[in-house]
Structures are given as C-alpha cells and as structure tokens.
Write a protein that holds these residues in place. Structure first.
Motif, PDB file in Angstrom:
ATOM      1  N   UNK A   1       0.807  -1.220   0.000  1.00 43.57           N
ATOM      2  CA  UNK A   1       0.000   0.000   0.000  1.00 43.57           C
ATOM      3  C   UNK A   1       0.842   1.273   0.000  1.00 43.57           C
ATOM      4  N   UNK A   2       2.156   1.145   0.192  1.00 45.18           N
ATOM      5  CA  UNK A   2       3.045   2.306   0.172  1.00 45.18           C
ATOM      6  C   UNK A   2       3.672   2.459  -1.213  1.00 45.18           C
ATOM      7  N   UNK A   3       4.068   3.682  -1.541  1.00 48.51           N
ATOM      8  CA  UNK A   3       4.772   3.904  -2.806  1.00 48.51           C
ATOM      9  C   UNK A   3       6.242   3.522  -2.644  1.00 48.51           C
ATOM     10  N   UNK A   4       6.919   3.332  -3.777  1.00 47.89           N
ATOM     11  CA  UNK A   4       8.345   3.017  -3.738  1.00 47.89           C
ATOM     12  C   UNK A   4       9.136   4.084  -3.015  1.00 47.89           C
TER      13      UNK A   4
ATOM     14  N   UNK B   1       2.533   2.640  -6.360  1.00 49.86           N
ATOM     15  CA  UNK B   1       2.352   1.746  -5.217  1.00 49.86           C
ATOM     16  C   UNK B   1       3.163   0.464  -5.421  1.00 49.86           C
ATOM     17  N   UNK B   2       3.739  -0.027  -4.328  1.00 49.50           N
ATOM     18  CA  UNK B   2       4.628  -1.190  -4.411  1.00 49.50           C
ATOM     19  C   UNK B   2       3.907  -2.437  -4.909  1.00 49.50           C
ATOM     20  N   UNK B   3       2.580  -2.520  -4.648  1.00 49.09           N
ATOM     21  CA  UNK B   3       1.852  -3.722  -5.099  1.00 49.09           C
ATOM     22  C   UNK B   3       1.807  -3.827  -6.624  1.00 49.09           C
ATOM     23  N   UNK B   4       2.088  -2.706  -7.305  1.00 46.03           N
ATOM     24  CA  UNK B   4       2.106  -2.727  -8.765  1.00 46.03           C
ATOM     25  C   UNK B   4       3.491  -2.916  -9.354  1.00 46.03           C
ATOM     26  N   UNK B   5       4.496  -3.126  -8.500  1.00 41.64           N
ATOM     27  CA  UNK B   5       5.877  -3.275  -8.973  1.00 41.64           C
ATOM     28  C   UNK B   5       6.167  -4.687  -9.454  1.00 41.64           C
TER      29      UNK B   5
END
Length: 293
Positions: free
Chosen positions: A91-94, A127-131
């Motif tokens: 839920x956090x950004x890189x 968002x980290x979940x999209x990395x």
C-alpha cells in the motif's frame, strides 16, 4: 587492511543436515568478495548467520570485531543488506518505502537517493503492489546505496533486473568500493562477480572449496588456445599438456595446462606460427569445474 568480516570454522546444522562445515573467509575494507556456489550450497545460510538472523552451532563469526549474534543490533547500524527477493508494503509507494528504510537506518543522503532513483529509472510514486520483481529489487538497492554504510551485503541483488540496470548496479558498487567500503556479493551472474570481485570464495555443499583472486585460481583451469601454423599443426597434439585437440585445415583449437604453455609455444614456433590466441579460463569455467565435480 582493516578486517571487516571474519569467519573461521563456521558450522551450522538443521537437524541431521550439515548446512555449513568449517566455513572460513574474511572481507577487508575496500574489498569486494564474490561469494558463489550452486543453489543449496550454503550461501544464504552464511549470510543469515552474518546478519544475526540464525545462530551458528560452532566457529568464530565477527563483523567490525563484534560477535554477529550478541552484537547484531550494533553491527546493523553500519551495514546495508539487499536480499535476492525484496518484500515491500504493497500500500506504500516506492519512494515512501525508500525513505522509511533510510530513516530506519538512521538517515541517508537525499540527493544521492534522488540521483539513484533516476539512475535506476524507478517510478517512486507508484504503489509497491504494482511493482515487478525488478522494480522491487530497485527499491532495495536504492535504499541500501543511499545510506553511508561500512559494509554492504548483496545476496543475488540484481535478480530480476535487465542488463542495463545490472550495469548501473555494477558502476555504483565500484564507487562504494573506491570509497573504502567492504562488499560481500553473492551472485549467480558470474560475469558480474568477475568484473567486480577482488577475490572469489566458492562454496559447495556447505564447504569452501576455493578462495583467492581470479589470477590465483586460474591455474586450476586450462587455457583455451587457437593456433595456426605453416607446418603440420597436428604435431602439437603430441605435446604434453594438450587436451581436446580439434583441427581444421592447418588451424587447431585445444585446451592447455598453464604450466605447459611455454613448451607448446616452443613447439609451435618450430612449425612457423601464423596465429596464436590464448584465452584464460573464466570464472564460469572455474565454477562449473566444482559444480559438475
């Protein structure tokens, strides 16, 4: 030189399985040690022991002269670590995660952070979940390289990165080495280790099988020679130290024991040398020698 990592006689068992047996090597300040071996050889177990995550059964293990288990909190203040699969908060950004890692370490260089974000071509607002896996690795690398540590431990750090980003990582490692930092690099990319490492430590089935500089280790593996002569090149096949001889017209390719290269060259001179190329063994040759053995 200041000894940053000092391992001597390290042993670790999981049940009846001997994961590490008398593992001994050291890492000095301003030195890159390439730590290589096949999967399951004991690389990650050694690194987890160094990080104070698992407790050794026997042996001596110190970083900065402190015990890796008893003094792990103090040691962690001066090291950066990047695993082979970086886990992030989805839920956090890189960018938020990088800043959090830097804050947990006690502070870092924001200008260097911004510079590294550009160099590694990371979108810090995503968002980290999209990395992808590669982008997760970039977050770990940027955070680790943005702080001023005395020891950097990289365990398959470029896993998932494309070749361009691998090259960026290698250039940044060379910079921290020049700054006098100690680096332990475990990698499956042998060309990466060959480029960066001052010394190589090869582990197999929990035991160290070779340690030394590449030049020191190359005597263990044969040189590949391509030779063309005016006379009958087939005569070279009878010289001591020549193996795997293959001939096409009056040109031959073969493997040669290094101690016999002078004898081979003398024999070739008598035949009239038109072409002589000698390629020293690569780290991959050395690694496969133990892997296949």
């Amino acid at each position: 030189m200041e000894k940053v990592i000092n391992l001597k006689g390290l042993k670790k068992k999981f049940g009846k399985f001997q994961a590490l047996n008398d593992v001994t090597f050291s890492v000095n300040a301003g030195e890159v040690i390439g730590f290589i071996g096949p999967n399951g050889a004991g690389k990650s177990t050694t690194i987890r022991t160094l990080l104070g995550i698992i407790r050794r059964d026997d042996g001596h293990a110190e970083i900065f002269g402190k015990d890796v288990w008893k003094d792990s909190i103090e040691i962690h203040k001066r090291i950066s670590y990047v695993p082979g699969d970086v886990s992030l908060w989805g839920s956090l950004t890189g960018g938020e995660i990088i800043d959090l890692f830097i804050k947990l370490h006690g502070g870092g260089d924001k200008q260097k952070r911004d510079y590294l974000i550009k160099r590694f071509e990371l979108d810090p607002k995503k968002k980290a979940k999209g990395y992808s896996k590669g982008n997760r690795q970039k977050v770990g690398l940027i955070a680790a390289l943005s702080v001023d540590s005395d020891l950097y431990i990289f365990d398959e750090p470029t896993s998932g990165l494309d070749p361009l980003m691998e090259a960026v990582f290698q250039e940044e490692v060379e910079k921290i080495k020049e700054a006098g930092k100690a680096i332990l690099l475990s990698s499956h990319i042998l060309s990466e280790v060959e480029r960066l490492a001052d010394k190589v430590v090869i582990i197999r089935q929990g035991e160290i099988v070779e340690t030394g500089t590449l030049d020191e280790l190359r005597h263990l593996t044969r040189t590949t020679v391509t030779l063309a002569t005016e006379g009958n090149v087939a005569e070279i096949s009878e010289v001591n130290g020549v193996y795997d001889f293959e001939q096409s017209d009056n040109q031959a390719t073969f493997s040669a024991d290094n101690q016999y290269l002078n004898d081979i060259l003398l024999a070739a001179t008598n035949l009239g040398v038109k072409k002589f190329e000698a390629v020293p063994p690569t780290l991959e040759d050395l690694f496969m020698r133990h892997y296949e053995g």
